[in-house]
Motif scaffolding. Structure first.
Motif, mmCIF file in Angstrom:
data_model
loop_
_atom_site.group_PDB
_atom_site.id
_atom_site.type_symbol
_atom_site.label_atom_id
_atom_site.label_comp_id
_atom_site.label_asym_id
_atom_site.label_seq_id
_atom_site.Cartn_x
_atom_site.Cartn_y
_atom_site.Cartn_z
ATOM 1 N N LEU A 86 0.823 -1.211 0.000
ATOM 2 C CA LEU A 86 0.000 0.000 0.000
ATOM 3 C C LEU A 86 0.852 1.255 0.000
ATOM 4 O O LEU A 86 1.925 1.307 0.607
ATOM 5 C CB LEU A 86 -0.950 -0.018 1.182
ATOM 6 N N LYS A 87 0.328 2.269 -0.685
ATOM 7 C CA LYS A 87 1.005 3.548 -0.835
ATOM 8 C C LYS A 87 0.103 4.657 -0.295
ATOM 9 O O LYS A 87 -1.122 4.494 -0.241
ATOM 10 C CB LYS A 87 1.285 3.813 -2.314
ATOM 11 N N PRO A 88 0.681 5.797 0.054
ATOM 12 C CA PRO A 88 -0.170 6.915 0.505
ATOM 13 C C PRO A 88 -1.249 7.285 -0.509
ATOM 14 O O PRO A 88 -2.357 7.672 -0.114
ATOM 15 C CB PRO A 88 0.837 8.050 0.691
ATOM 16 N N GLU A 89 -0.965 7.151 -1.776
ATOM 17 C CA GLU A 89 -1.959 7.490 -2.802
ATOM 18 C C GLU A 89 -3.119 6.498 -2.874
ATOM 19 O O GLU A 89 -4.081 6.715 -3.601
ATOM 20 C CB GLU A 89 -1.312 7.630 -4.174
ATOM 21 N N ASP A 90 -3.037 5.415 -2.123
ATOM 22 C CA ASP A 90 -4.166 4.484 -2.028
ATOM 23 C C ASP A 90 -5.192 4.934 -0.990
ATOM 24 O O ASP A 90 -6.259 4.322 -0.864
ATOM 25 C CB ASP A 90 -3.678 3.084 -1.670
ATOM 26 N N THR A 91 -4.862 5.977 -0.250
ATOM 27 C CA THR A 91 -5.782 6.503 0.757
ATOM 28 C C THR A 91 -7.078 6.966 0.102
ATOM 29 O O THR A 91 -7.061 7.775 -0.835
ATOM 30 C CB THR A 91 -5.140 7.669 1.515
ATOM 31 N N ALA A 92 -8.196 6.435 0.574
ATOM 32 C CA ALA A 92 -9.492 6.765 -0.017
ATOM 33 C C ALA A 92 -10.581 6.039 0.764
ATOM 34 O O ALA A 92 -10.298 5.160 1.581
ATOM 35 C CB ALA A 92 -9.553 6.340 -1.485
ATOM 36 N N VAL A 93 -11.824 6.398 0.456
ATOM 37 C CA VAL A 93 -12.954 5.589 0.877
ATOM 38 C C VAL A 93 -13.185 4.563 -0.214
ATOM 39 O O VAL A 93 -13.291 4.915 -1.392
ATOM 40 C CB VAL A 93 -14.222 6.430 1.088
ATOM 41 N N TYR A 94 -13.236 3.306 0.172
ATOM 42 C CA TYR A 94 -13.405 2.222 -0.777
ATOM 43 C C TYR A 94 -14.855 1.744 -0.748
ATOM 44 O O TYR A 94 -15.404 1.481 0.323
ATOM 45 C CB TYR A 94 -12.458 1.074 -0.454
ATOM 46 N N TYR A 95 -15.427 1.638 -1.937
ATOM 47 C CA TYR A 95 -16.823 1.247 -2.082
ATOM 48 C C TYR A 95 -16.940 -0.065 -2.855
ATOM 49 O O TYR A 95 -16.250 -0.269 -3.862
ATOM 50 C CB TYR A 95 -17.602 2.312 -2.848
ATOM 51 N N CYS A 96 -17.832 -0.890 -2.397
ATOM 52 C CA CYS A 96 -18.212 -2.094 -3.118
ATOM 53 C C CYS A 96 -19.431 -1.766 -3.972
ATOM 54 O O CYS A 96 -20.305 -0.990 -3.549
ATOM 55 C CB CYS A 96 -18.534 -3.204 -2.118
ATOM 56 N N ALA A 97 -19.498 -2.359 -5.157
ATOM 57 C CA ALA A 97 -20.612 -2.096 -6.058
ATOM 58 C C ALA A 97 -21.011 -3.376 -6.778
ATOM 59 O O ALA A 97 -20.198 -4.305 -6.903
ATOM 60 C CB ALA A 97 -20.236 -1.022 -7.067
ATOM 61 N N ALA A 98 -22.238 -3.405 -7.273
ATOM 62 C CA ALA A 98 -22.735 -4.546 -8.031
ATOM 63 C C ALA A 98 -23.563 -4.053 -9.209
ATOM 64 O O ALA A 98 -24.223 -3.019 -9.117
ATOM 65 C CB ALA A 98 -23.580 -5.462 -7.145
ATOM 66 N N ARG A 99 -23.479 -4.788 -10.307
ATOM 67 C CA ARG A 99 -24.318 -4.460 -11.455
ATOM 68 C C ARG A 99 -24.978 -5.723 -11.979
ATOM 69 O O ARG A 99 -24.468 -6.828 -11.811
ATOM 70 C CB ARG A 99 -23.515 -3.762 -12.558
ATOM 71 N N LEU A 100 -26.096 -5.492 -12.630
ATOM 72 C CA LEU A 100 -26.943 -6.608 -13.035
ATOM 73 C C LEU A 100 -26.610 -7.109 -14.431
ATOM 74 O O LEU A 100 -27.070 -8.173 -14.839
ATOM 75 C CB LEU A 100 -28.408 -6.193 -12.960
ATOM 76 N N ALA A 101 -25.835 -6.338 -15.177
ATOM 77 C CA ALA A 101 -25.449 -6.754 -16.519
ATOM 78 C C ALA A 101 -24.076 -6.181 -16.820
ATOM 79 O O ALA A 101 -23.705 -5.128 -16.288
ATOM 80 C CB ALA A 101 -26.464 -6.273 -17.562
ATOM 81 N N SER A 102 -23.327 -6.881 -17.625
ATOM 82 C CA SER A 102 -22.007 -6.379 -17.991
ATOM 83 C C SER A 102 -22.154 -5.130 -18.863
ATOM 84 O O SER A 102 -23.181 -4.915 -19.489
ATOM 85 C CB SER A 102 -21.229 -7.446 -18.748
ATOM 86 N N ALA A 103 -21.126 -4.300 -18.861
ATOM 87 C CA ALA A 103 -21.109 -3.083 -19.676
ATOM 88 C C ALA A 103 -22.310 -2.196 -19.414
ATOM 89 O O ALA A 103 -22.849 -1.565 -20.324
ATOM 90 C CB ALA A 103 -21.020 -3.437 -21.162
ATOM 91 N N SER A 104 -22.752 -2.164 -18.176
ATOM 92 C CA SER A 104 -23.861 -1.283 -17.811
ATOM 93 C C SER A 104 -23.470 -0.483 -16.580
ATOM 94 O O SER A 104 -22.401 -0.680 -16.015
ATOM 95 C CB SER A 104 -25.125 -2.090 -17.540
ATOM 96 N N ARG A 105 -24.343 0.399 -16.170
ATOM 97 C CA ARG A 105 -24.049 1.182 -14.977
ATOM 98 C C ARG A 105 -24.084 0.275 -13.756
ATOM 99 O O ARG A 105 -24.679 -0.802 -13.774
ATOM 100 C CB ARG A 105 -25.072 2.305 -14.824
ATOM 101 N N TRP A 106 -23.412 0.730 -12.706
ATOM 102 C CA TRP A 106 -23.422 -0.005 -11.454
ATOM 103 C C TRP A 106 -24.722 0.320 -10.725
ATOM 104 O O TRP A 106 -25.029 1.476 -10.452
ATOM 105 C CB TRP A 106 -22.181 0.356 -10.652
ATOM 106 N N ASN A 107 -25.427 -0.713 -10.357
ATOM 107 C CA ASN A 107 -26.771 -0.541 -9.827
ATOM 108 C C ASN A 107 -26.820 -0.360 -8.305
ATOM 109 O O ASN A 107 -27.731 0.298 -7.800
ATOM 110 C CB ASN A 107 -27.643 -1.751 -10.189
ATOM 111 N N TYR A 108 -25.897 -0.983 -7.594
ATOM 112 C CA TYR A 108 -25.948 -0.979 -6.134
ATOM 113 C C TYR A 108 -24.578 -0.614 -5.564
ATOM 114 O O TYR A 108 -23.535 -0.997 -6.104
ATOM 115 C CB TYR A 108 -26.377 -2.358 -5.609
#
Length: 119
Positions: A86-108
């Motif tokens: 890990l590097k200082p530039e990895d500092t962030a809020v990390y979010y998990c996401a899910a989508r219902l179809a490939s190549a589409s927007r993230w739904n959750y």
């Protein structure tokens, strides 16, 4: 509906490791892909990695390739992000996401978990 709950964030020294978890619940069978994103203060949310729910195929942002590993445990309905070197530039809020179809927007989206790597 799909619910996502992240955990595992914290403070880690440069060069250290951390594993994030994303517990997935709800209509899991509708999920095509789960992913991790991150947002540093004052910056846009960036893609980190994703994994296809059925096949397990993975894809990474260049900035984390070779250092981060995304995986999943179908029995636990959990997606992981193992972060090494890990590097200082990895500092962030990390979010998990899910989508219902490939190549589409993230739904959750999850609520996010803070990762801090001091400089």
């Amino acid at each position: 509906q799909v619910q996502l709950v992240e955990s595992g964030g914290g403070l880690v020294q440069p060069g250290g490791s951390l594993r994030l978890s994303c517990s997935v619940s709800g209509n899991i069978f509708s999920i095509n892909t789960c992913g991790w994103f991150r947002q540093a203060p004052g910056k846009v949310r960036d893609f980190v990695a994703h994994i296809t729910w059925s096949s397990g195929s993975t894809y990474y942002a260049n900035s984390v390739k070779g250092r981060f590993t995304i995986s999943k445990d179908n029995a636990k309905n959990t997606v992981y992000l193992q972060m090494n070197s890990l590097k200082p530039e990895d500092t962030a809020v990390y979010y998990c996401a899910a989508r219902l179809a490939s190549a589409s927007r993230w739904n959750y989206w999850g609520q996010g978990t803070q990762v801090t790597v001091p400089s």
